[in-house]
Design a protein around this motif. Structure first.
Motif, PDB file in Angstrom:
ATOM      1  N   ILE A   5     -27.636  61.674  71.191  1.00 52.62           N
ATOM      2  CA  ILE A   5     -26.374  62.539  71.350  1.00 52.62           C
ATOM      3  C   ILE A   5     -25.834  62.363  72.634  1.00 52.62           C
ATOM      4  O   ILE A   5     -24.494  62.197  72.925  1.00 52.62           O
ATOM      5  CB  ILE A   5     -26.395  63.839  71.122  1.00 52.62           C
ATOM      6  CG1 ILE A   5     -27.142  64.067  69.630  1.00 52.62           C
ATOM      7  CG2 ILE A   5     -25.336  64.940  71.396  1.00 52.62           C
ATOM      8  CD1 ILE A   5     -26.053  64.378  68.622  1.00 52.62           C
ATOM      9  N   GLN A  57     -14.939  68.300  66.486  1.00 51.45           N
ATOM     10  CA  GLN A  57     -14.640  66.909  66.890  1.00 51.45           C
ATOM     11  C   GLN A  57     -13.695  66.487  67.053  1.00 51.45           C
ATOM     12  O   GLN A  57     -12.912  65.246  66.473  1.00 51.45           O
ATOM     13  CB  GLN A  57     -15.589  65.932  66.021  1.00 51.45           C
ATOM     14  CG  GLN A  57     -17.010  66.661  66.027  1.00 51.45           C
ATOM     15  CD  GLN A  57     -17.979  65.544  64.941  1.00 51.45           C
ATOM     16  OE1 GLN A  57     -18.367  66.300  64.135  1.00 51.45           O
ATOM     17  NE2 GLN A  57     -18.070  64.461  65.323  1.00 51.45           N
ATOM     18  N   CYS A  58     -12.529  67.150  67.963  1.00 51.43           N
ATOM     19  CA  CYS A  58     -11.216  67.080  68.161  1.00 51.43           C
ATOM     20  C   CYS A  58     -10.876  65.933  68.810  1.00 51.43           C
ATOM     21  O   CYS A  58      -9.385  65.687  69.125  1.00 51.43           O
ATOM     22  CB  CYS A  58     -10.478  68.290  68.492  1.00 51.43           C
ATOM     23  SG  CYS A  58     -11.013  68.739  70.219  1.00 51.43           S
ATOM     24  N   ASP A  78     -15.076  69.554  70.940  1.00 53.75           N
ATOM     25  CA  ASP A  78     -15.663  68.262  71.110  1.00 53.75           C
ATOM     26  C   ASP A  78     -16.441  68.151  72.344  1.00 53.75           C
ATOM     27  O   ASP A  78     -16.554  69.143  73.322  1.00 53.75           O
ATOM     28  CB  ASP A  78     -14.426  67.250  71.648  1.00 53.75           C
ATOM     29  CG  ASP A  78     -14.891  65.743  71.085  1.00 53.75           C
ATOM     30  OD1 ASP A  78     -14.194  65.313  70.231  1.00 53.75           O
ATOM     31  OD2 ASP A  78     -15.436  65.124  72.093  1.00 53.75           O
ATOM     32  N   PHE A  79     -17.468  67.433  72.571  1.00 53.02           N
ATOM     33  CA  PHE A  79     -18.587  67.382  73.309  1.00 53.02           C
ATOM     34  C   PHE A  79     -18.038  66.456  74.639  1.00 53.02           C
ATOM     35  O   PHE A  79     -18.930  66.344  75.758  1.00 53.02           O
ATOM     36  CB  PHE A  79     -20.042  66.972  72.866  1.00 53.02           C
ATOM     37  CG  PHE A  79     -20.251  65.584  72.203  1.00 53.02           C
ATOM     38  CD1 PHE A  79     -19.368  64.598  72.340  1.00 53.02           C
ATOM     39  CD2 PHE A  79     -21.530  65.261  72.028  1.00 53.02           C
ATOM     40  CE1 PHE A  79     -19.778  63.388  71.879  1.00 53.02           C
ATOM     41  CE2 PHE A  79     -21.934  63.755  71.666  1.00 53.02           C
ATOM     42  CZ  PHE A  79     -20.781  62.870  71.541  1.00 53.02           C
ATOM     43  N   SER A  80     -17.032  65.629  74.524  1.00 55.02           N
ATOM     44  CA  SER A  80     -16.717  64.808  75.527  1.00 55.02           C
ATOM     45  C   SER A  80     -15.991  65.628  76.580  1.00 55.02           C
ATOM     46  O   SER A  80     -14.709  66.147  76.248  1.00 55.02           O
ATOM     47  CB  SER A  80     -15.949  63.641  74.945  1.00 55.02           C
ATOM     48  OG  SER A  80     -15.126  63.058  75.954  1.00 55.02           O
ATOM     49  N   ASN A 104     -21.534  70.271  72.033  1.00 51.95           N
ATOM     50  CA  ASN A 104     -21.984  69.762  70.967  1.00 51.95           C
ATOM     51  C   ASN A 104     -21.548  70.602  69.786  1.00 51.95           C
ATOM     52  O   ASN A 104     -21.754  71.916  70.078  1.00 51.95           O
ATOM     53  CB  ASN A 104     -23.514  69.594  71.016  1.00 51.95           C
ATOM     54  CG  ASN A 104     -24.282  68.846  69.857  1.00 51.95           C
ATOM     55  OD1 ASN A 104     -23.716  68.486  69.022  1.00 51.95           O
ATOM     56  ND2 ASN A 104     -25.470  68.644  70.193  1.00 51.95           N
ATOM     57  N   PHE A 123     -11.750  61.866  60.297  1.00 47.50           N
ATOM     58  CA  PHE A 123     -11.832  60.400  60.638  1.00 47.50           C
ATOM     59  C   PHE A 123     -12.537  60.111  61.409  1.00 47.50           C
ATOM     60  O   PHE A 123     -12.041  60.125  62.739  1.00 47.50           O
ATOM     61  CB  PHE A 123     -10.410  60.113  60.382  1.00 47.50           C
ATOM     62  CG  PHE A 123      -9.321  60.064  59.556  1.00 47.50           C
ATOM     63  CD1 PHE A 123      -9.576  59.282  58.230  1.00 47.50           C
ATOM     64  CD2 PHE A 123      -8.255  60.853  59.321  1.00 47.50           C
ATOM     65  CE1 PHE A 123      -8.986  59.321  57.114  1.00 47.50           C
ATOM     66  CE2 PHE A 123      -7.774  61.155  58.200  1.00 47.50           C
ATOM     67  CZ  PHE A 123      -8.050  59.866  56.954  1.00 47.50           C
ATOM     68  N   TRP A 128     -21.429  60.511  63.564  1.00 51.39           N
ATOM     69  CA  TRP A 128     -22.052  60.693  64.938  1.00 51.39           C
ATOM     70  C   TRP A 128     -23.225  61.798  64.802  1.00 51.39           C
ATOM     71  O   TRP A 128     -23.613  62.131  65.769  1.00 51.39           O
ATOM     72  CB  TRP A 128     -20.998  61.214  65.931  1.00 51.39           C
ATOM     73  CG  TRP A 128     -19.831  60.148  65.967  1.00 51.39           C
ATOM     74  CD1 TRP A 128     -18.455  60.610  65.636  1.00 51.39           C
ATOM     75  CD2 TRP A 128     -19.974  58.972  66.459  1.00 51.39           C
ATOM     76  NE1 TRP A 128     -17.826  59.039  65.839  1.00 51.39           N
ATOM     77  CE2 TRP A 128     -18.675  58.239  66.253  1.00 51.39           C
ATOM     78  CE3 TRP A 128     -21.021  57.996  67.136  1.00 51.39           C
ATOM     79  CZ2 TRP A 128     -18.382  56.891  66.767  1.00 51.39           C
ATOM     80  CZ3 TRP A 128     -20.734  56.592  67.528  1.00 51.39           C
ATOM     81  CH2 TRP A 128     -19.576  56.095  67.229  1.00 51.39           C
TER      82      TRP A 128
END
Ligand SMILES: C[S@@+](CC[C@H](N)C(=O)[O-])C[C@H]1O[C@@H](n2cnc3c(N)ncnc32)[C@H](O)[C@@H]1O
Length: 263
Positions: A5, A57-58, A78-80, A104, A123, A128
């Motif tokens: 992850i 997870q945008c 989102d985790f980013s 996460n 999509f 992941w």
């Protein structure tokens, strides 16, 4: 976060610069009012006006903010950190109200309170995630009773093929982690990027059973023989504007979608 992850989070952070400048995401077009949503989810999810919508997870929030333009009260996760920072910037520049949470997806209940009318994700998302049971638990946790979960995703049959789309390389079922050495990114193949990423193939049965086990009742399940996105090798664009794999046109499913209601 485990090592896979964490490596994926790094990969998504370093992709952001290429993505926000890519024709694929066409941020300029979006700023000028173009939606980033495809006809599939626009038709199948329907009217979101006034609804509380949680987007899992945008990425950098383009779809989240496209739903906001249609009247939804949106929250994206989102985790980013890079993606979420840019999502907040885009919302500000576009004058749209939105909340973005950086974590996460499995940990979201520790970072966000409240219940939602709609949980949306689309999509390039579930691949992941190593385990769909806690993912489905998060969806059930955030949905109101009678609330709707909507997923549009690339079909597991596509993920069986090798990168060149020439032969079956991977198992249909979840056979454990798949490590890939990457250069570039699907939104810009020639971007100066080199990284490792880790993914998991999830069969349709795995997805459906995880949702059913968490109290979601399926309303519909659709399969499409094309992708609205040009993100695979050897694609041909049809007269309908959608993409198919050369030589496999009309022979394989490329996308599926489903809507389910929390009982
Ligand atoms: C292909 S994007 C999906 C969104 C949308 N289809 C798009 O292209 O903008 C996948 C997103 O999932 C996020 N992601 C991957 N694993 C995650 C995790 N465990 N928790 C939260 N976000 C995750 C990535 O950071 C990335 O932004």
């Amino acid at each position: 976060m485990n090592q896979f992850i964490e490596a994926n989070r790094h990969a998504w952070d370093i992709r952001l610069e290429a993505h926000k400048n890519s024709d694929f995401y066409d941020v300029e077009g979006w700023k000028n009012g173009k939606t980033s949503l495809t006809d599939i989810e626009l038709h199948e999810l329907g009217d979101v006006s006034g609804k509380k919508l949680l987007h899992l997870q945008c990425h950098f929030g383009q779809d989240t903010l496209s739903w906001a333009r249609l009247g939804a009260k949106v929250t994206g996760c989102d985790f980013s950190t890079e993606s979420i920072a840019y999502a907040r910037q885009l919302a500000h520049e576009a004058g749209l109200k939105a909340r973005f949470v950086c974590c996460n997806v499995y940990d979201l209940p520790q970072h966000l309170k409240g219940k939602y009318d709609i949980v949306f994700t689309s999509f390039g998302v579930i691949g992941w995630l190593p385990d769909l049971e806690p993912w489905a638990a998060v969806i059930a946790h955030f949905l109101k009773k009678g609330g709707v979960f909507y997923l549009a995703e690339f079909h597991p049959v596509v993920w069986m093929l090798d990168d060149k789309m020439e032969f079956i390389k991977y198992a249909y079922h979840n056979d454990g982690v798949i490590e890939s050495e990457m250069t570039g990114t699907y939104a810009d193949r020639y971007a100066d990027l080199k990284y490792k990423e880790y993914g998991w193939n999830h069969s349709l049965g795995e997805v459906l059973n995880a949702l059913l086990r968490h109290g979601l009742q399926l309303e519909f399940f659709n399969e499409y023989p094309y992708s609205p996105f040009d993100c695979f090798d050897k694609t041909v664009r049809g007269a309908d504007g959608n993409y198919r794999i050369q030589g496999l046109e009309g022979k394989i499913p490329m996308v599926y979608s489903l809507r389910a209601v929390k009982r």
